[in-house]
Design a protein around this motif. Structure first.
Motif, PDB file in Angstrom:
ATOM      1  N   ARG A   8      54.935  26.297  70.761  1.00 50.65           N
ATOM      2  CA  ARG A   8      56.090  27.368  70.211  1.00 50.65           C
ATOM      3  C   ARG A   8      55.562  28.609  69.752  1.00 50.65           C
ATOM      4  N   THR A  10      55.629  31.802  69.680  1.00 55.32           N
ATOM      5  CA  THR A  10      56.203  32.997  70.064  1.00 55.32           C
ATOM      6  C   THR A  10      56.471  33.869  68.892  1.00 55.32           C
ATOM      7  N   ASP A  15      56.931  39.445  62.686  1.00 58.16           N
ATOM      8  CA  ASP A  15      55.840  38.170  62.398  1.00 58.16           C
ATOM      9  C   ASP A  15      54.617  38.768  62.550  1.00 58.16           C
TER      10      ASP A  15
ATOM     11  N   ARG B  47      51.489  30.977  60.599  1.00 54.86           N
ATOM     12  CA  ARG B  47      52.401  29.873  61.394  1.00 54.86           C
ATOM     13  C   ARG B  47      53.989  30.176  61.598  1.00 54.86           C
ATOM     14  N   PRO B  48      53.793  30.789  62.820  1.00 57.40           N
ATOM     15  CA  PRO B  48      55.326  31.176  63.086  1.00 57.40           C
ATOM     16  C   PRO B  48      56.273  30.168  63.477  1.00 57.40           C
ATOM     17  N   LEU B  49      57.395  30.146  63.074  1.00 61.86           N
ATOM     18  CA  LEU B  49      58.378  29.311  63.603  1.00 61.86           C
ATOM     19  C   LEU B  49      59.481  29.607  64.621  1.00 61.86           C
ATOM     20  N   HIS B  51      62.746  30.834  66.248  1.00 65.34           N
ATOM     21  CA  HIS B  51      63.978  31.822  65.447  1.00 65.34           C
ATOM     22  C   HIS B  51      65.069  31.329  64.843  1.00 65.34           C
ATOM     23  N   HIS B  57      61.530  30.376  57.619  1.00 62.22           N
ATOM     24  CA  HIS B  57      60.221  30.977  58.004  1.00 62.22           C
ATOM     25  C   HIS B  57      60.079  32.131  57.031  1.00 62.22           C
TER      26      HIS B  57
END
Lengths: 200, 257
Positions: A8, A10, A15, B47-49, B51, B57
């Motif tokens: 995941r 992305t 970010d 640690r991206p989550l 959208h 996040h």
């Protein structure tokens, strides 16, 4: 779980920014923490050195003690006062000083002149005395700091120096008085070494 | 309480005592766990989550940033405080160092004056010894060197500007007394035996002028002439006087008034 996140990944622009911010913050904080550690180490060294300040204090104590011996500081303490009013020879005065030193006098003065190692009482032409280059006139007051009883006993003992001096001089009035506190002045002369040099 | 044991329960097998048998499995399991942990940590911050989780996040990331920023602020404050403390110590140490140097210098000078250092230089030496002639009817005292003879010579040498004096090997210091016990002369509470060698560092011409001056040491000179008392003056280009080896017991005198 690892797999789950990897799938995941992305990343939006914001970010990326946030990651950059966090990364730089983490790195900066690590560097700052390192600096704190280094400063704390340095500080610890200085604090340990400060604990060794006892050395300085011990040196000052030693210096003061030697200065008392040398007559280069004003001193006070118990002792005796010998008042001699009348004619007396400089050599007898010198012997009297020797007698007091022998009895443990720690510091001495004749009238207002402190006696140091090289001080010599000399006779002046007019019958007065010269000490440390200064004229000393009657009454002569010899003061000594030390154990008062011991000093007094040394002077007043039978067949002692003072008894002999009293016998030798007509019209010399001598009084010996114990004192709880005597204040002796500092030596005012100059001290220089022109010929003697220390040997290492 | 009776435990219900399943045959494939690793933990229970270990408990049962078959630990060694399962050790390889354990090592693999531990290694796997460690690897997971490592991965987890390295992934923990960035640690991206998805959208869909944006708001949660965001708050978590900004919370992390907030934490890090707060930590940074704290660290900077700590550094500022430490630098200030360090600066104070450094300044104080500099002052101490200066004081230490000054005190050491002054102490060396005072020790020199007190006779606590061996010294060398030019000067004179005076030898005094009892008369060798056999006393006939005369008072035997006139053939002997007395404590006052030594005192008179020492005092004259001080008057001549001597800077350091020793009798035999005893340095004359501020507390020195020269006296006799019976027929023995004591200096610094040490017994001396004749001949007495008085050495003084200073200007030899001034020292000799006073020693030879007929107005001084009249008694010694007379006894030397009449009874053969030894009284010799020698100039010295360079001699070394020993340091005072005794103590300066200061028990009653205090600094100042």
């Amino acid at each position: 779980m690892i797999q789950f996140h990897a799938q995941r990944r992305t990343i939006s622009t914001s970010d990326a920014d946030q990651i950059a911010i966090i990364t730089s913050l983490v790195e900066a904080n690590a560097r700052l923490r390192q600096e704190v550690g280094a400063l704390e180490d340095q500080l610890r060294e200085y604090q340990q050195a400060a604990a060794g300040r006892g050395v300085l204090e011990a040196l000052v104590d030693e210096l003061n003690r030697v200065k008392i011996v040398n007559g280069l500081v004003e001193v006070s303490g118990p002792g005796i006062e010998v008042r001699l009013d009348g004619p007396i020879n400089a050599l007898d005065m010198q012997d009297l000083i020797n007698e007091l030193r022998n009895a443990g006098a720690e510091a001495l003065a004749l009238n207002d002149e402190r006696l140091i190692v090289s001080s010599v009482v000399a006779s002046a032409e007019d019958g007065t005395m010269i000490l440390n280059g200064a004229k000393i006139v009657r009454p002569y007051v010899l003061r000594a700091i030390g154990q008062p009883e011991t000093l007094e006993k040394a002077l007043l003992r039978n067949g002692g120096l003072l008894a002999a001096i009293k016998k030798d001089y007509d019209g010399l009035d001598v009084t010996v008085t114990k004192r709880d506190k005597i204040i002796l002045p500092v030596y005012k002369g100059a001290i220089a070494f022109k010929y003697a040099t220390p040997v290492d | 309480m009776k435990l219900k044991l399943s045959s494939d329960s690793l933990i229970l097998r270990i408990i049962r005592g078959n630990f060694l048998h399962y050790a390889p499995i354990m090592v693999v399991a531990l290694a796997f766990g460690a690897l997971c942990g490592l991965q987890w940590n390295s992934q923990a911050i960035p640690r991206p989550l998805p959208h869909g989780y944006e708001s949660g996040h965001d708050s978590r990331v900004s919370l992390a940033i907030q934490h890090l920023e707060a930590e940074q602020e704290e660290l900077k404050e700590t550094i500022g405080r430490l630098r200030k403390q360090l600066d104070e110590y450094q300044q104080r140490a500099a002052v101490n160092r200066e004081m230490l140097e000054e005190i050491s210098r002054e102490l060396a000078r005072q020790k020199m004056l007190a006779g606590l250092l061996a010294v060398k230089g030019p000067g004179v030496q005076v030898i005094l010894d009892d008369g060798q002639a056999t006393p006939a009817a005369a008072d035997p005292n006139v053939y002997l060197i007395h404590d006052y003879d030594l005192r008179d010579v020492v005092n004259l040498l001080w008057m001549a500007g001597s800077e350091a004096i020793a009798i035999n090997d005893e340095r004359v210091v501020a507390t020195t007394s020269i006296y006799c016990v019976g027929s023995t002369i004591m200096v610094n509470d040490t017994r001396l035996s004749p001949p007495y060698l008085i050495r003084a560092i200073g200007d030899p011409s001034v020292q000799e002028a006073l020693l030879y001056n007929p107005a001084y040491l009249r008694e010694i000179k007379r006894k030397a002439e009449l009874y053969g008392l030894r009284f010799e003056i020698t100039e010295a280009k360079e001699m070394t006087l020993p340091a005072y080896k005794g103590s300066f017991p200061i028990r009653y005198a205090r600094l100042g008034d």
